[in-house]
Design a protein around this motif. Structure first.
Motif, PDB file in Angstrom:
ATOM      1  N   SER A  40       0.879  -1.174   0.000  1.00 31.02           N
ATOM      2  CA  SER A  40       0.000   0.000   0.000  1.00 31.02           C
ATOM      3  C   SER A  40       0.910   1.215   0.000  1.00 31.02           C
ATOM      4  O   SER A  40       2.008   1.167   0.557  1.00 31.02           O
ATOM      5  N   ALA A  41       0.469   2.295  -0.611  1.00 28.68           N
ATOM      6  CA  ALA A  41       1.264   3.521  -0.651  1.00 28.68           C
ATOM      7  C   ALA A  41       0.412   4.696  -0.198  1.00 28.68           C
ATOM      8  O   ALA A  41      -0.765   4.788  -0.529  1.00 28.68           O
ATOM      9  N   TYR A  42       1.013   5.571   0.576  1.00 26.35           N
ATOM     10  CA  TYR A  42       0.370   6.796   1.046  1.00 26.35           C
ATOM     11  C   TYR A  42       1.221   7.935   0.505  1.00 26.35           C
ATOM     12  O   TYR A  42       2.249   8.282   1.074  1.00 26.35           O
ATOM     13  N   PRO A  43       0.802   8.529  -0.643  1.00 28.69           N
ATOM     14  CA  PRO A  43       1.726   9.256  -1.505  1.00 28.69           C
ATOM     15  C   PRO A  43       2.211  10.639  -1.123  1.00 28.69           C
ATOM     16  O   PRO A  43       3.282  11.012  -1.541  1.00 28.69           O
ATOM     17  N   TYR A  44       1.495  11.440  -0.410  1.00 30.92           N
ATOM     18  CA  TYR A  44       1.943  12.829  -0.287  1.00 30.92           C
ATOM     19  C   TYR A  44       1.762  13.306   1.136  1.00 30.92           C
ATOM     20  O   TYR A  44       0.641  13.426   1.617  1.00 30.92           O
ATOM     21  N   ASN A  45       2.874  13.551   1.802  1.00 32.02           N
ATOM     22  CA  ASN A  45       2.848  14.032   3.169  1.00 32.02           C
ATOM     23  C   ASN A  45       3.820  15.203   3.276  1.00 32.02           C
ATOM     24  O   ASN A  45       5.005  15.005   3.534  1.00 32.02           O
ATOM     25  N   PRO A  46       3.325  16.425   3.049  1.00 28.25           N
ATOM     26  CA  PRO A  46       4.230  17.571   3.112  1.00 28.25           C
ATOM     27  C   PRO A  46       4.740  17.772   4.541  1.00 28.25           C
ATOM     28  O   PRO A  46       4.038  17.467   5.503  1.00 28.25           O
ATOM     29  N   GLU A  47       5.958  18.239   4.652  1.00 29.25           N
ATOM     30  CA  GLU A  47       6.521  18.506   5.967  1.00 29.25           C
ATOM     31  C   GLU A  47       5.827  19.719   6.583  1.00 29.25           C
ATOM     32  O   GLU A  47       5.554  20.703   5.900  1.00 29.25           O
ATOM     33  N   MET A  48       5.544  19.646   7.856  1.00 28.32           N
ATOM     34  CA  MET A  48       4.849  20.707   8.572  1.00 28.32           C
ATOM     35  C   MET A  48       5.626  22.016   8.458  1.00 28.32           C
ATOM     36  O   MET A  48       6.818  22.057   8.760  1.00 28.32           O
ATOM     37  N   VAL A  64       6.150  32.448 -15.103  1.00 29.71           N
ATOM     38  CA  VAL A  64       5.860  31.160 -14.478  1.00 29.71           C
ATOM     39  C   VAL A  64       6.516  31.113 -13.111  1.00 29.71           C
ATOM     40  O   VAL A  64       7.708  31.395 -12.965  1.00 29.71           O
ATOM     41  N   GLU A  65       5.708  30.765 -12.098  1.00 31.37           N
ATOM     42  CA  GLU A  65       6.222  30.579 -10.747  1.00 31.37           C
ATOM     43  C   GLU A  65       6.347  29.077 -10.506  1.00 31.37           C
ATOM     44  O   GLU A  65       5.410  28.328 -10.731  1.00 31.37           O
ATOM     45  N   ARG A  66       7.541  28.656 -10.065  1.00 31.56           N
ATOM     46  CA  ARG A  66       7.791  27.249  -9.799  1.00 31.56           C
ATOM     47  C   ARG A  66       8.013  27.049  -8.299  1.00 31.56           C
ATOM     48  O   ARG A  66       8.617  27.891  -7.646  1.00 31.56           O
ATOM     49  N   ARG A  67       7.538  25.920  -7.807  1.00 37.53           N
ATOM     50  CA  ARG A  67       7.697  25.579  -6.395  1.00 37.53           C
ATOM     51  C   ARG A  67       8.240  24.159  -6.311  1.00 37.53           C
ATOM     52  O   ARG A  67       7.719  23.248  -6.944  1.00 37.53           O
ATOM     53  N   ARG A  68       9.285  23.982  -5.530  1.00 37.46           N
ATOM     54  CA  ARG A  68       9.882  22.658  -5.315  1.00 37.46           C
ATOM     55  C   ARG A  68       9.835  22.338  -3.830  1.00 37.46           C
ATOM     56  O   ARG A  68      10.267  23.139  -3.007  1.00 37.46           O
ATOM     57  N   THR A  69       9.308  21.163  -3.497  1.00 36.97           N
ATOM     58  CA  THR A  69       9.273  20.688  -2.119  1.00 36.97           C
ATOM     59  C   THR A  69       9.808  19.258  -2.083  1.00 36.97           C
ATOM     60  O   THR A  69      10.035  18.644  -3.128  1.00 36.97           O
ATOM     61  N   GLU A  70       9.983  18.746  -0.898  1.00 42.02           N
ATOM     62  CA  GLU A  70      10.405  17.361  -0.723  1.00 42.02           C
ATOM     63  C   GLU A  70       9.493  16.687   0.300  1.00 42.02           C
ATOM     64  O   GLU A  70       9.871  16.507   1.461  1.00 42.02           O
ATOM     65  N   PRO A  71       8.289  16.305  -0.135  1.00 37.16           N
ATOM     66  CA  PRO A  71       7.384  15.618   0.788  1.00 37.16           C
ATOM     67  C   PRO A  71       7.866  14.195   1.041  1.00 37.16           C
ATOM     68  O   PRO A  71       8.719  13.665   0.323  1.00 37.16           O
ATOM     69  N   SER A  72       7.294  13.591   2.053  1.00 39.34           N
ATOM     70  CA  SER A  72       7.588  12.181   2.300  1.00 39.34           C
ATOM     71  C   SER A  72       6.368  11.359   1.921  1.00 39.34           C
ATOM     72  O   SER A  72       5.277  11.893   1.734  1.00 39.34           O
ATOM     73  N   CYS A  73       6.564  10.085   1.782  1.00 36.10           N
ATOM     74  CA  CYS A  73       5.453   9.168   1.561  1.00 36.10           C
ATOM     75  C   CYS A  73       5.795   7.857   2.240  1.00 36.10           C
ATOM     76  O   CYS A  73       6.959   7.579   2.542  1.00 36.10           O
ATOM     77  N   SER A  74       4.780   7.062   2.504  1.00 37.81           N
ATOM     78  CA  SER A  74       4.957   5.790   3.199  1.00 37.81           C
ATOM     79  C   SER A  74       4.495   4.641   2.331  1.00 37.81           C
ATOM     80  O   SER A  74       3.513   4.763   1.597  1.00 37.81           O
ATOM     81  N   PHE A  75       5.208   3.551   2.437  1.00 38.06           N
ATOM     82  CA  PHE A  75       4.827   2.289   1.811  1.00 38.06           C
ATOM     83  C   PHE A  75       4.727   1.244   2.913  1.00 38.06           C
ATOM     84  O   PHE A  75       5.519   1.256   3.852  1.00 38.06           O
TER      85      PHE A  75
END
Length: 175
Positions: A40-48, A64-75
């Motif tokens: 099972s995958a839980y795809p998008y968990n942005p950091e608080m 164009v405005e670009r946004r880069r983040t590094e969320p986590s996900c769980s398997f």
């Protein structure tokens, strides 16, 4: 690379490493022959509190405005096996499921390092392998599993308006 592309590469890589099928849980697929892994995958968990890295670029007449983040996900991965005869030899489902679960966890923790770094993915944590067996009608399905958390690059962009003309309080037009 999108989350789905990352997920699919991880599933393919794990399947090749274990030499058995890795399938999405709760699907309308025929049951696999043992051994196999379901996940099972839980795809998008942005950091608080993480806002991300922003940048803007002029592309022709559009900004164009670009946004880069590094969320986590769980398997969550569960290796399944059953006691059986295979090629004239007895296979202990308990031993096989446990061995493959430990091998899979090791892939996330160490063996697959180059695989993950090549995708820009970081393995944050792999939990302890735990027994997850379940009773079927007349025998027990041997199951061992673990959970993994990864961090991956996520990019978004949007077109934004630009100010063409500004009017000051004095009524002056500035372009």
């Amino acid at each position: 690379m999108s989350f789905l592309e990352i997920r699919n590469k991880i599933v393919q890589g794990l399947s090749e490493y274990l030499e058995c099928p890795v399938v999405l849980n709760n699907q309308q697929n025929p049951e696999q022959n043992p051994p196999y892994v379901f996940y099972s995958a839980y795809p998008y968990n942005p950091e608080m509190g993480e806002l991300g890295d922003y940048s803007t670029e002029q592309e022709g007449d559009t900004c164009v405005e670009r946004r880069r983040t590094e969320p986590s996900c769980s398997f969550s991965f569960t290796v399944c096996s059953v006691d059986r005869e295979e090629n004239g030899e007895y296979v202990s489902g308990e031993d096989e499921a446990c061995f493959l679960a430990v091998k899979a966890a090791g892939w996330f923790e160490h063996v697959g390092y180059d695989f993950f770094s090549g995708m820009g993915v970081t393995v944050i944590d792999a939990s302890t392998v735990q027994e997850r067996s379940t009773l079927l009608v007349d025998e027990e399905a041997r199951r061992y599993g673990f959970d993994v958390r990864i961090r991956y690059p996520h990019k978004e962009s949007r077109n934004i308006s630009t100010i063409e003309k500004a009017v000051t309080k004095k009524g002056d037009n500035n372009e």
